[in-house]
Design an enzyme around this catalytic site. Sequence first.
Site, short mmCIF file in Angstrom:
data_model
loop_
_atom_site.label_atom_id
_atom_site.label_comp_id
_atom_site.label_asym_id
_atom_site.label_seq_id
_atom_site.Cartn_x
_atom_site.Cartn_y
_atom_site.Cartn_z
N LYS A 111 0.71 -1.21 -0.08
CA LYS A 111 0.13 -0.06 0.00
C LYS A 111 0.90 1.33 -0.10
O LYS A 111 0.78 2.33 0.78
CB LYS A 111 -1.01 0.01 1.07
CG LYS A 111 -1.97 -1.06 1.22
CD LYS A 111 -2.89 -0.97 2.20
CE LYS A 111 -4.06 -2.15 2.25
NZ LYS A 111 -3.47 -3.34 2.64
N ASP A 139 3.34 7.78 -1.07
CA ASP A 139 4.00 8.76 -0.74
C ASP A 139 4.52 9.51 -1.83
O ASP A 139 4.07 9.04 -3.18
CB ASP A 139 5.42 8.27 -0.04
CG ASP A 139 5.74 9.29 1.07
OD1 ASP A 139 5.93 10.42 0.84
OD2 ASP A 139 6.27 8.88 2.20
#
Length: 408
Positions: free
Chosen positions: A304, A307
Site C-alpha cells: 500500500k 508517498d
Amino acid sequence: PYLRAMDSLVLDLFAIEAVKFGDFKLKSGIQSPIYFDLRVLVSHPRILAEVSENLWTASQKGKAGFESVCGVPYTALPLATLVSAKHDVPMVMKRREAKDHGTKKLIEGKITAGSACLVIEDVVTSGGSVFETAQALRDVGMIVRDAVVFLDREQGGKGRLAARGIQLHSVLTVSDILEILERRGKIDTTIVSQVRAFIRDNSFPLEDIPAAQRVLSYEERASLVEHPVTKRLLLLMSKKRTNLVFSADIACPENFLKVVDSVGPYVCVVKTHVDTIENVTTEFLTSLTRLARKHDFLLFEDRKFCDIGNTVRSQYGSGTFKISEWADVINAHALPGAGVIEGLRKVGQPKGRGCLLIAEMSSKGNLISSSYTQESVALAKCYSDFVVGFIATQKLTDDPNFLHFTPG
C-alpha cells in the site's frame, strides 16, 4: 402453483390486447403469430402497478444486487418509475439519444460511479435493447450485472445477455403465457403449436455477439492483454482453475513457508505483508520465490505505497526488503497523485512488474469516495503499462486489461 397465481394477470393482459395472436410483422421484418404490446399498460393503471410489482418480486427472488434502477426507453419507463417510487430506490433515465443542447447527457439523474443499476424491460427477444441501455450506464461508470423483464420471448435473449455479463430475471416466459391461456380456453392447440414453432425457428444465436461484448474466458482475455503480469495471471487461473488469493499473515518464517507450500497448488496468488514477518532474510525470500515457481503462483506484496515519487521509488527498489526483486505485484494508493505511480513505475516497469491501485476498501468507515474511485480508474488508464488493475469491492471497468482483486 406460481403459474396459477399469475392466471388473473395474464387474462387481464389478454383482455386489454397486450397479448395478441394473429399474423404480425415485427420490426425485424419477420412475420410472427404472436405480438406483445405492453405500451397499452399506461392506460390501465391497476395492471401497470401489478406488472411493476411482479418485476420487483422477480428481482428480489433472483437476488439481484443494485442501488438504482433504469427502465429501457420507452415502454419500461413507467414500470421503472413505479418500482422506484414504491420501494424508494433511486432511478436514472436513459434517453434514446443524447441531447444536442444543455448538458447533452444520455443518462439523466444522479449518477454514482461504481454503483450497481438494475435494468428494467417489458419484453426481451434478442436482448439488444437491454444491452444498449446497460452499455450506456457502464459508459458513465455504473455497474450493470442484472436485468429484470416482465416477459422473456425465449428467443435467445437470456443467453445473449449472460454472455455479456448480465443475468436476466423474468416474471413470465412465452411458454408460461401459452400454458395459462390454453388452460383457460382463450387459445387452442393449433395456435400454441404455431407459436412454439415460431419461437423454435427464430432464435438469436450467441455466435454473432462481438468478442468485445462477451464475457471472455481467462484464455480469451489473456490473448487480448499486453502486460506480462496480467497475461500470466489469466493463463495460470485457467490452468489451475482457481482465482483465489491467499493472504499469508504468518509471523514465523518457517511456518509461513510451510503453509504456503501446502496451499500453493490451490491458489493463483500469495499475498504478503513482508514487514510483519520476523527476521526476513535473503534465504527466506529465495525459498518463497522457489515455492512460487514450484506451485505456479504470483507473489503480491500488499505494501500500500502512499508517498511522493522519490520516496516510494526507494521503498520499492531498495531498503530492507528489496520488494521489486521478488514481488510480481504491488499496490498503491492514488492519493498522492500520478507521482506515486511514476516513482514505482521507474523501478517496476523495466522488470515486468505490475501495480494495483487501491480504488475501494472494504473496511468500515473508510474515507474513499466514488469520485476518488473514478479518478483512480482514470489514472490507471494513463499508466496501463504498469498498472494492471484495482483493489475494489466490485467491478469498476469492462476493460479486459485491468484485473479486480476483491477483498473477502
